[in-house]
Design an enzyme around this catalytic site. Structure first.
Site, PDB file in Angstrom:
ATOM      1  N   CYS A 137      -2.345 -10.439 -12.797  1.00  0.00           N
ATOM      2  CA  CYS A 137      -3.761 -10.403 -12.431  1.00  0.00           C
ATOM      3  C   CYS A 137      -4.267  -8.957 -12.401  1.00  0.00           C
ATOM      4  O   CYS A 137      -4.045  -8.244 -11.425  1.00  0.00           O
ATOM      5  CB  CYS A 137      -3.959 -11.084 -11.077  1.00  0.00           C
ATOM      6  SG  CYS A 137      -5.652 -11.070 -10.509  1.00  0.00           S
ATOM      7  N   CYS A 140      -6.772  -8.064  -9.695  1.00  0.00           N
ATOM      8  CA  CYS A 140      -6.161  -7.927  -8.371  1.00  0.00           C
ATOM      9  C   CYS A 140      -5.378  -6.621  -8.246  1.00  0.00           C
ATOM     10  O   CYS A 140      -5.460  -5.939  -7.233  1.00  0.00           O
ATOM     11  CB  CYS A 140      -5.185  -9.070  -8.103  1.00  0.00           C
ATOM     12  SG  CYS A 140      -5.705 -10.664  -8.698  1.00  0.00           S
ATOM     13  N   ASP A 141      -4.605  -6.296  -9.261  1.00  0.00           N
ATOM     14  CA  ASP A 141      -3.619  -5.218  -9.128  1.00  0.00           C
ATOM     15  C   ASP A 141      -3.913  -3.980  -9.973  1.00  0.00           C
ATOM     16  O   ASP A 141      -3.208  -2.968  -9.851  1.00  0.00           O
ATOM     17  CB  ASP A 141      -2.215  -5.745  -9.492  1.00  0.00           C
ATOM     18  CG  ASP A 141      -1.772  -6.854  -8.543  1.00  0.00           C
ATOM     19  OD1 ASP A 141      -2.222  -6.847  -7.383  1.00  0.00           O
ATOM     20  OD2 ASP A 141      -0.998  -7.730  -8.963  1.00  0.00           O
TER      21      ASP A 141
HETATM   22  P1  FAD Z   1      -4.197 -21.623  -5.052  1.00  0.00           P
HETATM   23  O1  FAD Z   1      -4.214 -20.358  -4.281  1.00  0.00           O
HETATM   24  O2  FAD Z   1      -3.486 -21.668  -6.360  1.00  0.00           O
HETATM   25  O3  FAD Z   1      -3.632 -22.758  -4.102  1.00  0.00           O
HETATM   26  C1  FAD Z   1      -3.317 -24.016  -4.613  1.00  0.00           C
HETATM   27  C2  FAD Z   1      -2.736 -24.847  -3.490  1.00  0.00           C
HETATM   28  O4  FAD Z   1      -2.572 -26.197  -3.948  1.00  0.00           O
HETATM   29  C3  FAD Z   1      -1.374 -24.389  -2.996  1.00  0.00           C
HETATM   30  O5  FAD Z   1      -1.371 -24.413  -1.591  1.00  0.00           O
HETATM   31  C4  FAD Z   1      -0.415 -25.471  -3.527  1.00  0.00           C
HETATM   32  O6  FAD Z   1       0.718 -25.650  -2.698  1.00  0.00           O
HETATM   33  C5  FAD Z   1      -1.327 -26.668  -3.477  1.00  0.00           C
HETATM   34  N1  FAD Z   1      -0.935 -27.798  -4.327  1.00  0.00           N
HETATM   35  C6  FAD Z   1      -0.773 -27.821  -5.671  1.00  0.00           C
HETATM   36  N2  FAD Z   1      -0.388 -29.060  -6.059  1.00  0.00           N
HETATM   37  C7  FAD Z   1      -0.321 -29.821  -4.916  1.00  0.00           C
HETATM   38  C8  FAD Z   1       0.039 -31.178  -4.650  1.00  0.00           C
HETATM   39  N3  FAD Z   1       0.404 -32.018  -5.627  1.00  0.00           N
HETATM   40  N4  FAD Z   1       0.015 -31.602  -3.359  1.00  0.00           N
HETATM   41  C9  FAD Z   1      -0.365 -30.779  -2.362  1.00  0.00           C
HETATM   42  N5  FAD Z   1      -0.722 -29.493  -2.560  1.00  0.00           N
HETATM   43  C10 FAD Z   1      -0.677 -29.027  -3.819  1.00  0.00           C
HETATM   44  N6  FAD Z   1      -7.451 -12.926  -6.086  1.00  0.00           N
HETATM   45  C11 FAD Z   1      -8.221 -12.024  -5.430  1.00  0.00           C
HETATM   46  O7  FAD Z   1      -9.390 -12.284  -5.156  1.00  0.00           O
HETATM   47  N7  FAD Z   1      -7.699 -10.829  -5.024  1.00  0.00           N
HETATM   48  C12 FAD Z   1      -6.408 -10.481  -5.257  1.00  0.00           C
HETATM   49  O8  FAD Z   1      -5.983  -9.375  -4.910  1.00  0.00           O
HETATM   50  C13 FAD Z   1      -5.578 -11.425  -5.939  1.00  0.00           C
HETATM   51  N8  FAD Z   1      -4.272 -11.136  -6.175  1.00  0.00           N
HETATM   52  C14 FAD Z   1      -3.508 -12.047  -6.832  1.00  0.00           C
HETATM   53  C15 FAD Z   1      -2.176 -11.730  -7.074  1.00  0.00           C
HETATM   54  C16 FAD Z   1      -1.360 -12.630  -7.735  1.00  0.00           C
HETATM   55  C17 FAD Z   1       0.080 -12.252  -7.966  1.00  0.00           C
HETATM   56  C18 FAD Z   1      -1.887 -13.889  -8.157  1.00  0.00           C
HETATM   57  C19 FAD Z   1      -0.993 -14.881  -8.844  1.00  0.00           C
HETATM   58  C20 FAD Z   1      -3.212 -14.202  -7.930  1.00  0.00           C
HETATM   59  C21 FAD Z   1      -4.034 -13.276  -7.283  1.00  0.00           C
HETATM   60  N9  FAD Z   1      -5.379 -13.551  -7.044  1.00  0.00           N
HETATM   61  C22 FAD Z   1      -6.160 -12.650  -6.356  1.00  0.00           C
HETATM   62  C23 FAD Z   1      -6.000 -14.814  -7.474  1.00  0.00           C
HETATM   63  C24 FAD Z   1      -6.102 -15.754  -6.264  1.00  0.00           C
HETATM   64  O9  FAD Z   1      -4.854 -15.815  -5.624  1.00  0.00           O
HETATM   65  C25 FAD Z   1      -6.544 -17.133  -6.729  1.00  0.00           C
HETATM   66  O10 FAD Z   1      -7.768 -17.039  -7.420  1.00  0.00           O
HETATM   67  C26 FAD Z   1      -6.727 -18.057  -5.531  1.00  0.00           C
HETATM   68  O11 FAD Z   1      -5.543 -18.129  -4.772  1.00  0.00           O
HETATM   69  C27 FAD Z   1      -7.113 -19.452  -5.972  1.00  0.00           C
HETATM   70  O12 FAD Z   1      -7.224 -20.223  -4.833  1.00  0.00           O
HETATM   71  P2  FAD Z   1      -7.112 -21.812  -4.853  1.00  0.00           P
HETATM   72  O13 FAD Z   1      -7.261 -22.239  -3.435  1.00  0.00           O
HETATM   73  O14 FAD Z   1      -8.029 -22.363  -5.860  1.00  0.00           O
HETATM   74  O15 FAD Z   1      -5.652 -22.149  -5.405  1.00  0.00           O
END
Ligand code: FAD
Ligand code: NAP
Length: 325
Positions: A137, A140-141
């Site tokens: 990302c 992010c980094d």
């Molecule tokens: P996610 O964070 O992907 O969460 C998905 C959730 O769904 C998880 O809890 C998972 O366990 C759950 N899940 C999936 N399938 C199932 C199932 N079948 N049953 C129950 N639960 C399930 N964004 C920023 O704004 N700033 C940053 O500095 C940043 N740094 C990042 C660094 C890294 C290494 C990565 C990979 C991403 C980064 N991001 C950052 C991006 C950010 O993390 C994502 O955009 C954000 O987390 C998305 O949120 P979300 O809630 O949509 O999904």
């Protein structure tokens, strides 16, 4: 095996799911959040987060997600350590889901916040050096590579956008692609080729990430030339793997409308999926922005729309009950 009934069932505990929970709980919907295999979501696998509003100093991803969970629970959310393995959307609302534990979850409305996962190369050193020079990302980094050299691996729109973004921070950006042509859109390619800070290494496959996770992190990439098979080392401070993201939507295949890449399709500008009463938020419906704050924003929207849907649903249920008397 237990049955858990709620007005608002949320699948996923990243920023989208937990924000939906905060709003849902404050609206009296007593949400249940099923956390999945990655409680807290993608931010739990990173360290410094510098772009989430509200914090002047750097915060840690896992800490931020613990705080979001604590806030959601404080206002009345129940978080459950389980993973949804089966779902029945056809006969709802209410919608029924079955967890890995065998427990059943029944929700009058369903919020899908299952996120997306960056695809990784799966080569030696990648996991050990994750967060220590290897990232997926740039937004992010990228900031951590101010004045340093970076490589971006991939040849699609994401890789080219990441490379262009990194020019704001790094002194030199090298795009490494396994073929001799990019699949990114022409307009992006034109910008890439015209940029004085960007070089492209064609027909190269990353064989390994080299460096010491305990001291200094990533130092070089081991590359194989796809035509000559020659192995070389490419010194670099940071490497961004940008070979695509996979939305976690396998459960919903054939049940909800998806685009060609498997992202859930929502009514433009809303979190409404193709099925009334089912809402999607965060990375699972957004392949463009993919940020914690946008995930949280759409989580909020999902809860607000869920509340409106529920008001109508409960009103109609009341009318039906009266008619039956
Ligand atoms: P996610 O964070 O992907 O969460 C998905 C959730 O769904 C998880 O809890 C998972 O366990 C759950 N899940 C999936 N399938 C199932 C199932 N079948 N049953 C129950 N639960 C399930 N964004 C920023 O704004 N700033 C940053 O500095 C940043 N740094 C990042 C660094 C890294 C290494 C990565 C990979 C991403 C980064 N991001 C950052 C991006 C950010 O993390 C994502 O955009 C954000 O987390 C998305 O949120 P979300 O809630 O949509 O999904
Ligand atoms: P993508 O288009 O699938 O491209 C992935 C790239 O990574 C390809 O170049 C592919 O190489 C390479 N790759 C895949 N697996 C690899 C591996 N194991 N080793 C080395 N390289 C590998 O993914 P994306 O760029 O993330 O885009 C996904 C979707 O989002 C696309 O539809 C894209 O148009 C869209 N998107 C749009 C925008 C925009 O409109 N601005 C921005 C970002 C993404 P090959 O080319 O050899 O297959």
């Amino acid at each position: 095996m237990a049955t858990h009934t709620t007005r608002m069932l949320i699948i996923g505990s990243g920023p989208a799911g937990l924000t939906a929970a905060i709003y849902g709980a404050r609206a009296g919907m007593e949400p249940i959040v099923v956390q999945g295999l990655q409680p807290g979501g993608q931010l739990t696998i990173t360290t410094d987060v510098e772009n989430y509003p509200g914090f002047r100093d750097v915060v840690q991803g896992p800490w931020l997600m613990q705080e979001m969970q604590a806030q959601a629970e404080h206002v009345g959310t129940r978080t459950v350590w389980d993973t949804i393995m089966e779902i029945d959307l056809e006969s709802g609302p209410p919608f029924r889901a079955r967890g890995d534990s065998g427990d059943e979850y029944i929700g009058d409305v369903l919020v899908i916040a299952t996120g997306a996962q960056a695809k990784w190369l799966g080569v030696p050193g990648e996991e050990a050096l994750g967060g220590k020079g290897v990232s997926a990302c740039a937004t992010c980094d990228g900031f951590f590579y101010r004045g340093k050299t970076v490589a971006v691996i991939g040849g699609g729109n994401t890789a080219v956008e990441e490379a262009l973004y990194l020019t704001h921070h790094a002194t030199e950006v090298t795009l490494i692609h396994r073929r001799g042509e990019l699949r990114a859109e022409k307009i992006l390619q034109d910008r890439l080729f015209a940029h004085p800070k960007i070089n492209v290494l064609w027909n190269k496959r990353v064989e390994a990430f080299l460096g010491d996770p305990g001291a200094g992190g990533l130092s070089a990439l081991q590359l194989a030339d796809m035509q000559t098979l020659e192995i070389s080392e490419f010194p670099v401070n940071g490497a961004f793997v940008a070979i695509g993201h996979a939305p976690s939507t396998a459960l919903f295949k054939g049940r909800l409308e998806m685009d060609a890449n498997g992202y859930l399709v929502v009514e433009p500008g809303t979190p409404k999926t193709s099925r009334p009463g089912v809402f999607a938020c965060g990375d699972v419906m957004d392949h463009t922005y993919r940020q914690a704050v946008t995930a949280a924003g759409t989580g909020c929207m999902a809860a607000l729309d869920a509340e409106r849907f529920l008001a109508t649903f409960e009103y109609l249920q009341g009318e039906q009950a009266q008619a039956a008397e």
